[in-house]
Design a protein around this motif. Structure first.
Motif, PDB file in Angstrom:
ATOM      1  N   CYS A 177       6.776   2.620   9.638  1.00 46.57           N
ATOM      2  CA  CYS A 177       6.377   1.792  10.786  1.00 46.57           C
ATOM      3  C   CYS A 177       4.929   2.080  11.201  1.00 46.57           C
ATOM      4  O   CYS A 177       4.181   1.166  11.532  1.00 46.57           O
ATOM      5  N   ALA A 178       4.538   3.350  11.176  1.00 46.17           N
ATOM      6  CA  ALA A 178       3.158   3.704  11.522  1.00 46.17           C
ATOM      7  C   ALA A 178       2.181   3.081  10.526  1.00 46.17           C
ATOM      8  O   ALA A 178       1.137   2.543  10.910  1.00 46.17           O
ATOM      9  N   HIS A 179       2.514   3.151   9.252  1.00 43.58           N
ATOM     10  CA  HIS A 179       1.665   2.562   8.211  1.00 43.58           C
ATOM     11  C   HIS A 179       1.510   1.057   8.426  1.00 43.58           C
ATOM     12  O   HIS A 179       0.398   0.523   8.409  1.00 43.58           O
ATOM     13  N   GLU A 180       2.632   0.376   8.609  1.00 42.44           N
ATOM     14  CA  GLU A 180       2.598  -1.077   8.774  1.00 42.44           C
ATOM     15  C   GLU A 180       1.957  -1.488  10.100  1.00 42.44           C
ATOM     16  O   GLU A 180       1.289  -2.514  10.177  1.00 42.44           O
ATOM     17  N   SER A 181       2.145  -0.683  11.127  1.00 40.60           N
ATOM     18  CA  SER A 181       1.515  -0.972  12.413  1.00 40.60           C
ATOM     19  C   SER A 181      -0.009  -0.934  12.274  1.00 40.60           C
ATOM     20  O   SER A 181      -0.711  -1.825  12.774  1.00 40.60           O
ATOM     21  N   ALA A 182      -0.519   0.082  11.583  1.00 45.48           N
ATOM     22  CA  ALA A 182      -1.961   0.190  11.372  1.00 45.48           C
ATOM     23  C   ALA A 182      -2.462  -0.934  10.471  1.00 45.48           C
ATOM     24  O   ALA A 182      -3.543  -1.489  10.700  1.00 45.48           O
ATOM     25  N   ARG A 183      -1.692  -1.298   9.482  1.00 45.40           N
ATOM     26  CA  ARG A 183      -2.093  -2.327   8.523  1.00 45.40           C
ATOM     27  C   ARG A 183      -2.061  -3.723   9.126  1.00 45.40           C
ATOM     28  O   ARG A 183      -2.941  -4.544   8.882  1.00 45.40           O
ATOM     29  N   LEU A 184      -1.037  -3.997   9.950  1.00 45.95           N
ATOM     30  CA  LEU A 184      -0.821  -5.359  10.449  1.00 45.95           C
ATOM     31  C   LEU A 184      -1.023  -5.524  11.952  1.00 45.95           C
ATOM     32  O   LEU A 184      -0.969  -6.642  12.457  1.00 45.95           O
ATOM     33  N   GLY A 185      -1.172  -4.414  12.680  1.00 44.21           N
ATOM     34  CA  GLY A 185      -1.346  -4.509  14.129  1.00 44.21           C
ATOM     35  C   GLY A 185      -0.068  -4.841  14.875  1.00 44.21           C
ATOM     36  O   GLY A 185      -0.127  -5.355  15.991  1.00 44.21           O
ATOM     37  N   LEU A 186       1.078  -4.525  14.286  1.00 43.31           N
ATOM     38  CA  LEU A 186       2.354  -4.808  14.939  1.00 43.31           C
ATOM     39  C   LEU A 186       2.780  -3.618  15.785  1.00 43.31           C
ATOM     40  O   LEU A 186       2.459  -2.477  15.473  1.00 43.31           O
ATOM     41  N   SER A 187       3.543  -3.899  16.836  1.00 38.12           N
ATOM     42  CA  SER A 187       4.084  -2.828  17.676  1.00 38.12           C
ATOM     43  C   SER A 187       5.376  -3.309  18.330  1.00 38.12           C
ATOM     44  O   SER A 187       5.758  -4.471  18.198  1.00 38.12           O
ATOM     45  N   GLY A 188       6.048  -2.378  19.006  1.00 36.76           N
ATOM     46  CA  GLY A 188       7.262  -2.718  19.754  1.00 36.76           C
ATOM     47  C   GLY A 188       8.294  -3.424  18.900  1.00 36.76           C
ATOM     48  O   GLY A 188       8.543  -3.059  17.749  1.00 36.76           O
TER      49      GLY A 188
ATOM     50  N   GLY B  43       0.779  -1.231   0.000  1.00 40.17           N
ATOM     51  CA  GLY B  43       0.000   0.000   0.000  1.00 40.17           C
ATOM     52  C   GLY B  43       0.813   1.284   0.000  1.00 40.17           C
ATOM     53  O   GLY B  43       0.243   2.364   0.068  1.00 40.17           O
ATOM     54  N   LEU B  44       2.137   1.189  -0.065  1.00 39.60           N
ATOM     55  CA  LEU B  44       2.989   2.388  -0.109  1.00 39.60           C
ATOM     56  C   LEU B  44       3.637   2.510  -1.484  1.00 39.60           C
ATOM     57  O   LEU B  44       4.124   1.515  -2.031  1.00 39.60           O
ATOM     58  N   PRO B  45       3.664   3.720  -2.045  1.00 34.99           N
ATOM     59  CA  PRO B  45       4.297   3.920  -3.355  1.00 34.99           C
ATOM     60  C   PRO B  45       5.775   3.538  -3.326  1.00 34.99           C
ATOM     61  O   PRO B  45       6.473   3.802  -2.354  1.00 34.99           O
ATOM     62  N   MET B  46       6.244   2.931  -4.399  1.00 37.02           N
ATOM     63  CA  MET B  46       7.633   2.507  -4.523  1.00 37.02           C
ATOM     64  C   MET B  46       8.155   2.883  -5.902  1.00 37.02           C
ATOM     65  O   MET B  46       7.385   3.020  -6.845  1.00 37.02           O
ATOM     66  N   VAL B  47       9.476   3.011  -5.990  1.00 38.42           N
ATOM     67  CA  VAL B  47      10.143   3.269  -7.251  1.00 38.42           C
ATOM     68  C   VAL B  47      11.332   2.314  -7.336  1.00 38.42           C
ATOM     69  O   VAL B  47      12.106   2.197  -6.392  1.00 38.42           O
ATOM     70  N   LEU B  48      11.474   1.659  -8.455  1.00 36.85           N
ATOM     71  CA  LEU B  48      12.619   0.785  -8.682  1.00 36.85           C
ATOM     72  C   LEU B  48      13.701   1.602  -9.380  1.00 36.85           C
ATOM     73  O   LEU B  48      13.459   2.166 -10.442  1.00 36.85           O
ATOM     74  N   VAL B  49      14.870   1.715  -8.746  1.00 35.60           N
ATOM     75  CA  VAL B  49      15.971   2.483  -9.339  1.00 35.60           C
ATOM     76  C   VAL B  49      17.228   1.615  -9.355  1.00 35.60           C
ATOM     77  O   VAL B  49      17.428   0.767  -8.483  1.00 35.60           O
ATOM     78  N   PRO B  50      18.100   1.838 -10.334  1.00 36.05           N
ATOM     79  CA  PRO B  50      19.368   1.117 -10.345  1.00 36.05           C
ATOM     80  C   PRO B  50      20.214   1.517  -9.132  1.00 36.05           C
ATOM     81  O   PRO B  50      20.234   2.692  -8.745  1.00 36.05           O
ATOM     82  N   GLN B  51      20.926   0.562  -8.563  1.00 40.07           N
ATOM     83  CA  GLN B  51      21.760   0.827  -7.398  1.00 40.07           C
ATOM     84  C   GLN B  51      22.793   1.904  -7.693  1.00 40.07           C
ATOM     85  O   GLN B  51      23.047   2.768  -6.854  1.00 40.07           O
ATOM     86  N   HIS B  52      23.380   1.896  -8.879  1.00 40.96           N
ATOM     87  CA  HIS B  52      24.395   2.897  -9.194  1.00 40.96           C
ATOM     88  C   HIS B  52      23.807   4.310  -9.182  1.00 40.96           C
ATOM     89  O   HIS B  52      24.502   5.268  -8.840  1.00 40.96           O
ATOM     90  N   LEU B  53      22.534   4.478  -9.522  1.00 39.44           N
ATOM     91  CA  LEU B  53      21.911   5.801  -9.471  1.00 39.44           C
ATOM     92  C   LEU B  53      21.867   6.313  -8.035  1.00 39.44           C
ATOM     93  O   LEU B  53      22.252   7.450  -7.756  1.00 39.44           O
ATOM     94  N   LEU B  54      21.448   5.467  -7.130  1.00 41.98           N
ATOM     95  CA  LEU B  54      21.397   5.841  -5.715  1.00 41.98           C
ATOM     96  C   LEU B  54      22.788   6.169  -5.182  1.00 41.98           C
ATOM     97  O   LEU B  54      23.006   7.213  -4.572  1.00 41.98           O
ATOM     98  N   VAL B  55      23.738   5.298  -5.427  1.00 44.23           N
ATOM     99  CA  VAL B  55      25.099   5.478  -4.914  1.00 44.23           C
ATOM    100  C   VAL B  55      25.756   6.714  -5.535  1.00 44.23           C
ATOM    101  O   VAL B  55      26.385   7.510  -4.831  1.00 44.23           O
TER     102      VAL B  55
END
Length: 181
Positions: free
Chosen positions: A68-79, A25-37
Motif C-alpha cells: 500500500c505504501a508503494h502504490e500510494s507513493a506511485r499513484l497518490g492514493l490514500s484512505g 514496479g514490485l518484484p513478482m513470481v508466478l507459481v502454480p496454485q498447488h505449490l502455494l496450497v
C-alpha cells in the motif's frame, strides 16, 4: 468449458537480462496454485493451524502495508482508495475475486467477500481444513492500518470460508484495535 489464453489483467515487466518479473514496479513470481496450497498444508501439518496463522499473519500484515505504501507513493492514493486499489489488484493477480461490502479505514470497519480464493484446496492437495483462507486476514489488517495512518492494528477475522460455503467472508468491527506490530 475450456479456458482460453487472454491478455493479463495487469502489465508484467520482464527484465531481459535477469528474467525477473515485476508488476507496478514490485518484484513478482508466478507459481502454480498447488505449490502455494501444498506448502501451506505442510506448514499447518508441522506447526498446527493456529501457529501457522500467527507465523503468516505478521509477514502478511507487513507485506500488505509495504504494498500500500508503494502504490500510494506511485499513484497518490490514500484512505479508502488505496484499500480498494489493493483488493482490485489482488483480484487481478489471481488471488480470488474480492468484493467490498463495507470499508471505512478511519473507523477500522471492513467487510470483504472473496469468491474463488486461490487458497482453497486444489486437486492433488491433502489439505483438509474448515478455514483455509486466513492468510487474507493479515493482508486486510495491513491495508487498513496503512489506510488509517494508525499504528494500532484492527483485527480482521474470516468468519466464513469458501471450503464450506460459496464464498469467504472477512469482517472487522473496528472496535478491537490491538497494539501488535
Amino acid at each position: 468449458m475450456q479456458n482460453e489464453a487472454i491478455e493479463l489483467p495487469v502489465p508484467v515487466d520482464v527484465d531481459r537480462e535477469t528474467g525477473k518479473w515485476s508488476v507496478d514496479g514490485l518484484p513478482m513470481v508466478l507459481v502454480p496454485q498447488h505449490l502455494l496450497v501444498n506448502n501451506m498444508d505442510a506448514v499447518e501439518q508441522r506447526l498446527g493451524r493456529d501457529e501457522s496463522a500467527q507465523l503468516f499473519r505478521d509477514a502478511g500484515r507487513r507485506s500488505a502495508w509495504h504494498w500500500c505504501a508503494h502504490e500510494s507513493a506511485r499513484l497518490g492514493l490514500s484512505g479508502t482508495a488505496i484499500v480498494q486499489h489493493y483488493l482490485d489488484r489482488l483480484s487481478r493477480r489471481g488471488w480470488g475475486r474480492f468484493e467490498i461490502d463495507a470499508l471505512d479505514p478511519s473507523r477500522g470497519d471492513l467487510s470483504v467477500r472473496v469468491r474463488h480464493s486461490a487458497l482453497l484446496p486444489v486437486d492433488g492437495s491433502s489439505r483438509s481444513v474448515d478455514r483455509a483462507c486466513y492468510l487474507f486476514e493479515a493482508w486486510f489488517e495491513g491495508a487498513l492500518q496503512y489506510a488509517s495512518g494508525e499504528s494500532e492494528i484492527v483485527p480482521v477475522h474470516e468468519i466464513r470460508c469458501g471450503v464450506n460455503a460459496e464464498e469467504c467472508l472477512f469482517t472487522s468491527d473496528g472496535s478491537g484495535r490491538c497494539h501488535d506490530k
